[in-house]
Write a protein that holds these residues in place. Structure first.
Motif, PDB file in Angstrom:
ATOM      1  N   VAL A  28       0.877  -1.126  -0.024  1.00  0.00           N
ATOM      2  CA  VAL A  28       0.007  -0.009  -0.019  1.00  0.00           C
ATOM      3  C   VAL A  28       0.969   1.448   0.046  1.00  0.00           C
ATOM      4  N   MET A  74       2.298   6.616  -1.850  1.00  0.00           N
ATOM      5  CA  MET A  74       3.170   7.959  -1.950  1.00  0.00           C
ATOM      6  C   MET A  74       3.264   8.177  -3.394  1.00  0.00           C
ATOM      7  N   THR A  75       2.450   7.564  -4.384  1.00  0.00           N
ATOM      8  CA  THR A  75       2.706   7.921  -5.959  1.00  0.00           C
ATOM      9  C   THR A  75       1.047   8.269  -6.414  1.00  0.00           C
ATOM     10  N   ILE A  76       0.385   8.248  -5.781  1.00  0.00           N
ATOM     11  CA  ILE A  76      -0.942   8.787  -6.086  1.00  0.00           C
ATOM     12  C   ILE A  76      -0.944  10.379  -6.139  1.00  0.00           C
ATOM     13  N   GLU A  77      -1.961  10.803  -6.674  1.00  0.00           N
ATOM     14  CA  GLU A  77      -2.238  12.367  -6.512  1.00  0.00           C
ATOM     15  C   GLU A  77      -2.967  12.630  -5.364  1.00  0.00           C
ATOM     16  N   LYS A  78      -2.031  13.292  -4.450  1.00  0.00           N
ATOM     17  CA  LYS A  78      -2.638  13.593  -3.038  1.00  0.00           C
ATOM     18  C   LYS A  78      -3.454  14.607  -3.196  1.00  0.00           C
ATOM     19  N   ARG A  79      -3.595  15.352  -3.872  1.00  0.00           N
ATOM     20  CA  ARG A  79      -4.547  16.363  -4.052  1.00  0.00           C
ATOM     21  C   ARG A  79      -6.172  16.178  -4.210  1.00  0.00           C
ATOM     22  N   PRO A 105       3.993   2.108  -1.558  1.00  0.00           N
ATOM     23  CA  PRO A 105       4.412   2.646  -2.864  1.00  0.00           C
ATOM     24  C   PRO A 105       2.990   3.379  -3.582  1.00  0.00           C
ATOM     25  N   TYR A 106       1.949   2.607  -3.319  1.00  0.00           N
ATOM     26  CA  TYR A 106       0.679   3.299  -4.026  1.00  0.00           C
ATOM     27  C   TYR A 106       0.367   4.558  -3.397  1.00  0.00           C
ATOM     28  N   ILE A 115      -0.241  -3.113  -7.890  1.00  0.00           N
ATOM     29  CA  ILE A 115      -0.647  -3.064  -6.546  1.00  0.00           C
ATOM     30  C   ILE A 115      -2.171  -3.097  -6.269  1.00  0.00           C
ATOM     31  N   HIS A 158       0.538   1.331 -10.063  1.00  0.00           N
ATOM     32  CA  HIS A 158      -0.814   1.119  -9.438  1.00  0.00           C
ATOM     33  C   HIS A 158      -1.578   0.041  -9.744  1.00  0.00           C
TER      34      HIS A 158
END
Lengths: 254, 105
Positions: free
Chosen positions: A224, A229-234, A226-227, B72, B69
């Motif tokens: 979970v 930390m690389t998604i669009e947090k906005r 790496p997922y 995962i 993604h």
């Protein structure tokens, strides 16, 4: 043309929404989430898990229906990640909580703990309730490790995952924090069970292979990280309204 | 000599652990920061502020994700099924194998 967007520009750009976080979604999302929550709680109890599966299936059907009706729903990937984290945290919270608390003295607790121990962890049935000062598992390190997930990591993770499913920023942030805690906890736990190999894994029906087969799905939750930390947090907001992305800036590209 | 090897060897390993976390925090941390991306591309990827769009369905949405993604999320879908099976059938398995009560004591 590119534009640099500061973190603070994308959040808190609008007034709090009176309808809460569900204003972002169509009406069926809230209904689906009720079934989702009940299903996760039931699945996490171990004892009434099969009923939980039905509730989770019902939740998925409602979300599918909402999408077909053209309603806005939460991205499926967010739902999937939030769901597995919640199921896992509930299972660990309740499973370890049963052994840490006086529930381990009840017939229900004895059945569950001893049966599980016979299959995967000998400390849960050899000298069970008879070795440590607080009862339950006879492994000293296990009792120490139970305090970490039951009092800190798993309840934090449950709350964070619920907020994550509502797409709150605080849920996103705390899911990352608790995921690192989770990694640290599993490293320590795995080391402790290996250090007492004869007592714990040597006394089981399914041995090392069985332990890994049973626990791998839970340990794999470190993926979970790496997922996240690389998604669009906005996507994750603080006040319940859709993220406001600023317009393109004039002038030369940066 | 053996002590020297132990001392140096240990410190080399510990320096390696430190370097690993330096990379994780510096590189991993930067991955979670907003990056410079074309605004049009942002809007295309995250319409309506990132809330899911109606229509494509779960499988289509997963297929459209970036590779990391996609992998995962697919593992997590499998995990949900495995965890549900484990959580749902552990107790029935115990009961049918040993019955209700204090087993194997």
């Amino acid at each position: 043309m590119t534009t640099h967007i500061e973190r603070t520009e994308a959040i808190d750009a609008s007034e709090p929404s009176p309808g809460g976080y569900y204003d972002r979604f169509g009406p069926l999302q809230k209904q689906a989430d009720k079934w989702l929550t009940v299903g996760i709680i039931l699945t996490g109890t171990f004892f009434v898990g099969p009923i939980g599966i039905l509730c989770l299936a019902r939740s998925a059907m409602i979300m599918r229906k909402a999408q077909r009706l053209g309603q806005q729903i939460r991205p499926w990937s967010i739902t999937i990640i939030g769901t597995i984290v919640l199921i896992d945290a509930s299972i660990n919270f309740l499973g370890w909580g049963v052994d840490l608390s006086p529930i381990h003295d009840t017939q229900l607790g004895l059945t569950f703990d001893s049966g599980w121990g016979a299959m995967f962890d000998g400390a849960y049935y050899v000298d069970f309730n008879g070795h440590t000062s607080i009862g339950g598992s006879s492994a000293i390190t296990e009792k120490a490790f139970q305090l970490i997930p039951v009092l800190i990591v798993m309840p934090m993770r449950i709350v964070a995952a619920v907020a994550f499913l509502q797409m709150r920023r605080v849920g996103y942030d705390y899911l990352i924090i608790t995921s690192w805690m989770y990694v640290a906890m599993w490293v320590g736990y795995t080391a402790s069970i290996a250090l007492e190999f004869d007592h714990r894994l040597g006394n089981t029906l399914y041995g090392v292979t069985g332990w890994w087969a049973y626990n791998l799905p839970f340990i794999l939750l470190w993926l979970v990280l790496p997922y996240l930390m690389t998604i669009e947090k906005r996507q994750f907001v603080s006040n319940g309204k859709p993220t406001v992305l600023p317009p393109p800036q004039e002038g030369p590209s940066r | 000599m053996a002590d020297l090897v132990r001392l140096v060897g240990t410190w080399v390993v510990m320096a390696g652990v430190l370097a690993f976390w330096k990379v994780m925090i510096y590189r991993g941390g930067s991955l979670s920061e907003p990056t410079e991306v074309p605004f049009d591309e942002l809007e295309k990827r995250y319409p309506n502020g990132g809330v899911g769009v109606a229509g494509p369905g779960m499988l289509a949405e997963i297929r459209s994700l970036p590779m990391l993604h996609k992998v995962i999320v697919r593992i997590m879908v499998a995990n949900i099924f495995v965890a549900m099976v484990l959580a749902s059938f552990t107790v029935p398995y115990i009961l049918t194998r040993w019955g209700y009560g204090y087993v194997l004591k």
